[in-house]
Design an enzyme around this catalytic site. Structure first.
Site, short mmCIF file in Angstrom:
data_model
loop_
_atom_site.label_atom_id
_atom_site.label_comp_id
_atom_site.label_asym_id
_atom_site.label_seq_id
_atom_site.Cartn_x
_atom_site.Cartn_y
_atom_site.Cartn_z
N TYR A 42 46.70 -10.52 34.05
CA TYR A 42 47.22 -9.59 35.05
C TYR A 42 46.28 -9.37 36.23
O TYR A 42 46.73 -9.10 37.36
CB TYR A 42 47.56 -8.24 34.39
N ASP A 92 51.38 -7.04 30.19
CA ASP A 92 50.37 -7.44 31.17
C ASP A 92 50.64 -8.84 31.70
O ASP A 92 50.32 -9.16 32.85
CB ASP A 92 48.98 -7.41 30.54
N HIS A 136 54.13 -1.64 25.01
CA HIS A 136 53.16 -2.23 25.93
C HIS A 136 52.81 -3.67 25.50
O HIS A 136 52.72 -4.56 26.34
CB HIS A 136 51.89 -1.39 26.00
N ASP A 147 50.18 1.85 32.41
CA ASP A 147 49.80 0.55 32.97
C ASP A 147 50.98 -0.43 32.96
O ASP A 147 51.20 -1.18 33.91
CB ASP A 147 48.67 -0.10 32.15
N GLY A 220 47.59 5.67 38.71
CA GLY A 220 47.68 4.79 39.87
C GLY A 220 48.64 3.64 39.64
O GLY A 220 49.47 3.32 40.51
#
Length: 386
Positions: A42, A92, A136, A147, A220
């Site tokens: 990633y 990812d 995930h 994420d 973020g």
């Protein structure tokens, strides 16, 4: 090295282009970066996405050539991807696939379409929670991390839009809304890093299933995921307004934990003044990107313009250095943090603040470049500059 003060370069585009060019000169191939991974990974996608944004902003062929040269070290003639394994079911691994869209659109080469289809096949079979949230990773059962929303949801939305799959757009919107409903703290409005539906993880709260802290880069990632998914979600999609609403609410909450003195955000967002906590560059850059893009697209209230500008100047004043060769360096970037997997990744405050920082970490450099581009686009749109 000398510390750069925020007004040294006139416009944000000077920072985005010069930082990208510095990186490209230093690392003609991304695997030459000691912080990057030689596998399909990633972080590679983060850097190439930033360079793709510079290319979109400038039209300069050198950026596209760099992307293609690096992607072609992985994309085989039959569309398979070197060192990628679908059966890992790891979100990812979707992130770098975002670069396949411009490659396919510009060149028409079938191998890029085949690679896109391969990654979409992973998402079709991705393990899910009882409410259809993507795990995930296969090895992290029943866990959603913030994420992962950035890693996969913008890809899914763009694929669905490009190849006319309305159900894929619905799925991308579902992921955004579901993880927010599970991880949002009603008191602060901030989002916890992860959520475990099964409650089996040591870091999972016994009632909510959430991890115990608000990690800046996790939020973020999520903020960037929202503004990037909205690029592809039709204006008449039934969940679009709800997504914009939760984005506004979250970004208003983030301004209350912005450091007054510097304009940056802490590694652990709500622990200003705690021992070991520090102002962190990658999460701060991601927030600036999301604020600026959200303001430009009218997703956010205009009162957040000051927050974006303060954050951007904080990055320039406290995180950026230029050396004697005029090369740009980014500091204060957290090298990495996660949940589970190893015993020390326990989600504790001590864990987050003791993970090492790195100079010029790809996650920080790429987010900074994208923040610069969005600040430039915002300035151009609102002030008519060119």
């Amino acid at each position: 090295m000398s510390l750069v003060i925020g007004e040294t370069k006139t416009f944000a585009w000077e920072w985005s282009q010069e930082t990208a060019k510095d990186y490209m000169r230093k690392y003609p191939y991304l695997h030459q970066d000691p912080h990057a991974d030689e596998r399909w990974h990633y972080e590679r996608g983060c850097m190439l996405k930033a360079i793709a944004d510079v290319w979109a902003n400038t039209g300069d062929q050198q950026y596209f050539d760099y992307i293609q040269r690096n992607m072609d070290t992985f994309i085989q003639d039959d569309g398979t991807i070197r060192s990628y394994y679908l059966e890992e079911y790891n979100l990812d691994q979707i992130n770098t696939g975002k670069l396949l869209f411009p490659l396919y659109q510009k060149t028409g080469q079938e191998k890029y379409k085949q690679a896109l289809d391969l990654l979409f096949t992973q998402l079709k079979g991705q393990p899910r929670t009882s409410e259809d949230g993507f795990w995930h990773k296969k090895v992290y059962p029943y866990q959603m991390w913030l994420d992962g929303l950035y890693m996969a949801s913008p890809f899914l939305a763009e694929y669905a839009k490009t190849f006319d799959i309305p159900a894929g757009l619905d799925d991308a919107a579902r992921q955004i809304l579901l993880v927010e409903s599970k991880t949002r703290d009603p008191i602060t409005g901030l989002l916890y890093h992860g959520w475990d539906e099964s409650g089996e993880q040591k870091w999972a709260h016994h009632e909510t299933g959430c991890s115990p802290h608000f990690w800046s880069r996790a939020m973020g990632w999520y903020a960037m995921a929202i503004v990037d998914v909205l690029d592809h979600l039709p204006r008449d999609h039934e969940k679009r307004g709800q997504i914009i609403g939760i984005f506004e609410r979250m970004m208003q909450s983030l301004r209350y934990v912005q450091d007054d003195a510097t304009g940056l955000w802490y590694q652990v967002l709500d622990r200003d003044g705690w021992k070991g906590n520090y102002l962190e560059a990658s999460g701060s850059s991601m927030f600036v990107y999301a604020y600026a893009k959200g303001l430009r697209q009218k997703y956010l209230s205009s009162n957040l313009r000051e927050t974006a500008e303060k954050g951007f100047h904080g990055l320039l004043q406290h995180c950026v250095e230029v050396d004697e060769q005029e090369a740009t360096h980014l500091h204060r970037g957290n090298g990495g943090a996660g949940l589970g997997g190893n015993p020390y990744r326990d989600g504790s405050y001590e864990y987050y603040v003791n993970e090492p920082t790195r100079q010029n970490d790809p996650k920080t450099v790429s987010a900074f470049i994208m923040a610069c581009i969005e600040m430039e686009r915002l300035k151009v749109k609102t002030e008519g500059l060119s």
